[in-house]
Motif scaffolding. Structure first.
Motif, PDB file in Angstrom:
ATOM      1  N   TYR A   1       0.842  -1.191   0.000  1.00 45.44           N
ATOM      2  CA  TYR A   1       0.000   0.000   0.000  1.00 45.44           C
ATOM      3  C   TYR A   1       0.877   1.242   0.000  1.00 45.44           C
ATOM      4  CZ  TYR A   1      -4.210  -2.737   0.716  1.00 45.44           C
ATOM      5  OH  TYR A   1      -5.261  -3.597   0.542  1.00 45.44           O
ATOM      6  N   TYR A   2       0.573   2.148  -0.909  1.00 42.90           N
ATOM      7  CA  TYR A   2       1.357   3.363  -1.074  1.00 42.90           C
ATOM      8  C   TYR A   2       0.490   4.588  -0.833  1.00 42.90           C
ATOM      9  CZ  TYR A   2       4.823   0.394  -3.378  1.00 42.90           C
ATOM     10  OH  TYR A   2       5.751  -0.577  -3.669  1.00 42.90           O
ATOM     11  N   CYS A   3       1.013   5.503  -0.063  1.00 45.58           N
ATOM     12  CA  CYS A   3       0.352   6.785   0.144  1.00 45.58           C
ATOM     13  C   CYS A   3       0.778   7.745  -0.965  1.00 45.58           C
ATOM     14  CB  CYS A   3       0.743   7.353   1.503  1.00 45.58           C
ATOM     15  SG  CYS A   3      -0.049   8.913   1.915  1.00 45.58           S
ATOM     16  N   ASN A   4      -0.170   8.542  -1.403  1.00 47.54           N
ATOM     17  CA  ASN A   4       0.106   9.536  -2.449  1.00 47.54           C
ATOM     18  C   ASN A   4      -0.484  10.876  -2.038  1.00 47.54           C
ATOM     19  OD1 ASN A   4      -1.427  10.876  -5.044  1.00 47.54           O
ATOM     20  ND2 ASN A   4       0.675  10.298  -5.501  1.00 47.54           N
ATOM     21  N   ALA A   5       0.229  11.929  -2.338  1.00 48.85           N
ATOM     22  CA  ALA A   5      -0.284  13.270  -2.101  1.00 48.85           C
ATOM     23  C   ALA A   5       0.025  14.141  -3.308  1.00 48.85           C
ATOM     24  CB  ALA A   5       0.342  13.881  -0.851  1.00 48.85           C
ATOM     25  N   GLU A   6      -0.947  14.944  -3.675  1.00 46.48           N
ATOM     26  CA  GLU A   6      -0.756  15.910  -4.754  1.00 46.48           C
ATOM     27  C   GLU A   6      -1.140  17.282  -4.248  1.00 46.48           C
ATOM     28  OE1 GLU A   6      -1.904  15.122  -8.825  1.00 46.48           O
ATOM     29  OE2 GLU A   6      -2.442  13.070  -8.281  1.00 46.48           O
ATOM     30  N   GLY A   7      -0.483  18.285  -4.787  1.00 47.80           N
ATOM     31  CA  GLY A   7      -0.810  19.638  -4.383  1.00 47.80           C
ATOM     32  C   GLY A   7       0.158  20.638  -4.973  1.00 47.80           C
ATOM     33  N   ILE A   8       0.372  21.705  -4.227  1.00 46.51           N
ATOM     34  CA  ILE A   8       1.252  22.780  -4.672  1.00 46.51           C
ATOM     35  C   ILE A   8       2.364  22.975  -3.635  1.00 46.51           C
ATOM     36  CG2 ILE A   8       1.441  25.227  -5.243  1.00 46.51           C
ATOM     37  CD1 ILE A   8      -0.179  23.676  -7.259  1.00 46.51           C
ATOM     38  N   ALA A   9       3.602  23.022  -4.109  1.00 47.01           N
ATOM     39  CA  ALA A   9       4.748  23.274  -3.239  1.00 47.01           C
ATOM     40  C   ALA A   9       5.483  24.496  -3.755  1.00 47.01           C
ATOM     41  CB  ALA A   9       5.677  22.069  -3.213  1.00 47.01           C
ATOM     42  N   CYS A  10       5.950  25.319  -2.843  1.00 48.81           N
ATOM     43  CA  CYS A  10       6.612  26.566  -3.224  1.00 48.81           C
ATOM     44  C   CYS A  10       8.048  26.618  -2.718  1.00 48.81           C
ATOM     45  CB  CYS A  10       5.847  27.764  -2.662  1.00 48.81           C
ATOM     46  SG  CYS A  10       4.161  27.924  -3.286  1.00 48.81           S
ATOM     47  N   GLU A  11       8.887  27.188  -3.544  1.00 47.74           N
ATOM     48  CA  GLU A  11      10.263  27.499  -3.152  1.00 47.74           C
ATOM     49  C   GLU A  11      10.283  28.980  -2.789  1.00 47.74           C
ATOM     50  OE1 GLU A  11      12.863  25.581  -2.809  1.00 47.74           O
ATOM     51  OE2 GLU A  11      11.955  23.729  -3.551  1.00 47.74           O
ATOM     52  N   ILE A  12      10.252  29.240  -1.496  1.00 50.79           N
ATOM     53  CA  ILE A  12      10.118  30.622  -1.036  1.00 50.79           C
ATOM     54  C   ILE A  12      11.249  31.491  -1.540  1.00 50.79           C
ATOM     55  CG2 ILE A  12       9.967  32.114   0.975  1.00 50.79           C
ATOM     56  CD1 ILE A  12       7.535  30.304   0.473  1.00 50.79           C
ATOM     57  N   ALA A  13      12.483  30.991  -1.454  1.00 56.01           N
ATOM     58  CA  ALA A  13      13.640  31.788  -1.863  1.00 56.01           C
ATOM     59  C   ALA A  13      13.579  32.151  -3.341  1.00 56.01           C
ATOM     60  CB  ALA A  13      14.931  31.025  -1.560  1.00 56.01           C
ATOM     61  N   ALA A  14      13.075  31.215  -4.136  1.00 53.56           N
ATOM     62  CA  ALA A  14      12.993  31.456  -5.575  1.00 53.56           C
ATOM     63  C   ALA A  14      11.710  32.167  -5.962  1.00 53.56           C
ATOM     64  CB  ALA A  14      13.110  30.134  -6.331  1.00 53.56           C
ATOM     65  N   GLY A  15      10.746  32.155  -5.051  1.00 52.89           N
ATOM     66  CA  GLY A  15       9.470  32.791  -5.351  1.00 52.89           C
ATOM     67  C   GLY A  15       8.652  32.040  -6.382  1.00 52.89           C
ATOM     68  N   THR A  16       8.830  30.705  -6.416  1.00 49.81           N
ATOM     69  CA  THR A  16       8.110  29.903  -7.403  1.00 49.81           C
ATOM     70  C   THR A  16       7.300  28.818  -6.716  1.00 49.81           C
ATOM     71  OG1 THR A  16      10.000  28.401  -7.669  1.00 49.81           O
ATOM     72  CG2 THR A  16       9.882  30.289  -9.160  1.00 49.81           C
ATOM     73  N   CYS A  17       6.196  28.460  -7.344  1.00 47.94           N
ATOM     74  CA  CYS A  17       5.353  27.370  -6.869  1.00 47.94           C
ATOM     75  C   CYS A  17       5.071  26.424  -8.019  1.00 47.94           C
ATOM     76  CB  CYS A  17       4.031  27.892  -6.313  1.00 47.94           C
ATOM     77  SG  CYS A  17       4.202  28.948  -4.861  1.00 47.94           S
ATOM     78  N   ASP A  18       4.911  25.144  -7.675  1.00 46.65           N
ATOM     79  CA  ASP A  18       4.677  24.167  -8.731  1.00 46.65           C
ATOM     80  C   ASP A  18       3.888  23.004  -8.165  1.00 46.65           C
ATOM     81  OD1 ASP A  18       6.882  22.714 -11.280  1.00 46.65           O
ATOM     82  OD2 ASP A  18       4.711  23.035 -11.199  1.00 46.65           O
ATOM     83  N   HIS A  19       3.246  22.274  -9.050  1.00 44.94           N
ATOM     84  CA  HIS A  19       2.508  21.080  -8.666  1.00 44.94           C
ATOM     85  C   HIS A  19       3.479  20.006  -8.170  1.00 44.94           C
ATOM     86  CE1 HIS A  19       0.777  17.054  -9.664  1.00 44.94           C
ATOM     87  NE2 HIS A  19      -0.297  17.577  -9.109  1.00 44.94           N
ATOM     88  N   PHE A  20       3.088  19.256  -7.144  1.00 41.99           N
ATOM     89  CA  PHE A  20       3.877  18.106  -6.714  1.00 41.99           C
ATOM     90  C   PHE A  20       3.006  16.866  -6.671  1.00 41.99           C
ATOM     91  CE2 PHE A  20       2.425  16.938  -2.505  1.00 41.99           C
ATOM     92  CZ  PHE A  20       1.836  18.085  -2.005  1.00 41.99           C
ATOM     93  N   ASP A  21       3.640  15.744  -6.852  1.00 41.69           N
ATOM     94  CA  ASP A  21       2.984  14.439  -6.824  1.00 41.69           C
ATOM     95  C   ASP A  21       3.946  13.522  -6.080  1.00 41.69           C
ATOM     96  OD1 ASP A  21       1.634  12.174  -9.415  1.00 41.69           O
ATOM     97  OD2 ASP A  21       1.624  12.086  -7.218  1.00 41.69           O
ATOM     98  N   ALA A  22       3.679  13.301  -4.800  1.00 41.32           N
ATOM     99  CA  ALA A  22       4.617  12.579  -3.939  1.00 41.32           C
ATOM    100  C   ALA A  22       4.093  11.208  -3.558  1.00 41.32           C
ATOM    101  CB  ALA A  22       4.900  13.400  -2.688  1.00 41.32           C
ATOM    102  N   TRP A  23       5.028  10.274  -3.382  1.00 40.34           N
ATOM    103  CA  TRP A  23       4.694   8.899  -3.002  1.00 40.34           C
ATOM    104  C   TRP A  23       5.479   8.485  -1.761  1.00 40.34           C
ATOM    105  CZ3 TRP A  23       0.990   6.003  -5.428  1.00 40.34           C
ATOM    106  CH2 TRP A  23       0.529   6.474  -6.652  1.00 40.34           C
ATOM    107  N   GLY A  24       4.835   7.681  -0.931  1.00 39.75           N
ATOM    108  CA  GLY A  24       5.523   7.077   0.185  1.00 39.75           C
ATOM    109  C   GLY A  24       6.294   5.855  -0.268  1.00 39.75           C
ATOM    110  N   GLN A  25       6.989   5.233   0.674  1.00 38.45           N
ATOM    111  CA  GLN A  25       7.849   4.099   0.350  1.00 38.45           C
ATOM    112  C   GLN A  25       7.065   2.791   0.266  1.00 38.45           C
ATOM    113  OE1 GLN A  25       7.480   5.425   3.288  1.00 38.45           O
ATOM    114  NE2 GLN A  25       7.383   3.776   4.804  1.00 38.45           N
ATOM    115  N   GLY A  26       5.834   2.799   0.695  1.00 35.36           N
ATOM    116  CA  GLY A  26       5.011   1.586   0.644  1.00 35.36           C
ATOM    117  C   GLY A  26       5.056   0.826   1.949  1.00 35.36           C
TER     118      GLY A  26
END
Length: 125
Positions: free
Chosen positions: A93-118
């Motif tokens: 079983y794998y956990c998944n999360a999607e959303g928006i992550a920002c790099e504060i120093a760079a002033g940029t935000c982007d979509h993320f799609d992260a997975w756990g190790q299972g």
């Protein structure tokens, strides 16, 4: 970078229950959905349950009425409660999360799609 840590897998007998937990960590991110997927050898990873930041949920037909996903995408943590487990629920079983992550120093935000190790779940007699 968003990281997911899962816990709660194990071995149970048919009819028993098990809960899986997933917590997301990182800086400056917001999840729009968190989900659990299941994979067995030789098959594609399949969606088991998902919870949106609206609170709405969706389940695979095979687990409806037996599994419950709960938690809070705002808190970036979810729990999958699995009742009346069957042999065919066995898998990783794998956990998944999607959303928006920002790099504060760079002033940029982007979509993320992260997975756990299972985490493995084994249902056997």
């Amino acid at each position: 970078q968003v990281q997911l840590v899962e816990s709660g897998g194990g071995s149970v007998r048919p009819g028993e229950s098990l809960s899986l937990s997933c917590a997301a960590s990182g800086s400056s991110f917001s999840s729009t959905s968190m989900a659990w997927y299941r994979q067995v050898p030789g098959k594609q990873r399949e969606l088991v349950a998902v919870i949106m930041n609206s609170g709405s949920t969706r389940y695979a037909d095979s687990v409806k009425g037996r599994f419950t996903i709960s938690g809070d995408t705002a808190k970036n943590a979810v729990v999958l409660r699995m009742n009346s487990l069957k042999f065919e629920d066995t898998g990783d079983y794998y956990c998944n999360a999607e959303g928006i992550a920002c790099e504060i120093a760079a002033g940029t935000c982007d979509h993320f799609d992260a997975w756990g190790q299972g985490t493995p779940v084994t249902v056997s007699s």
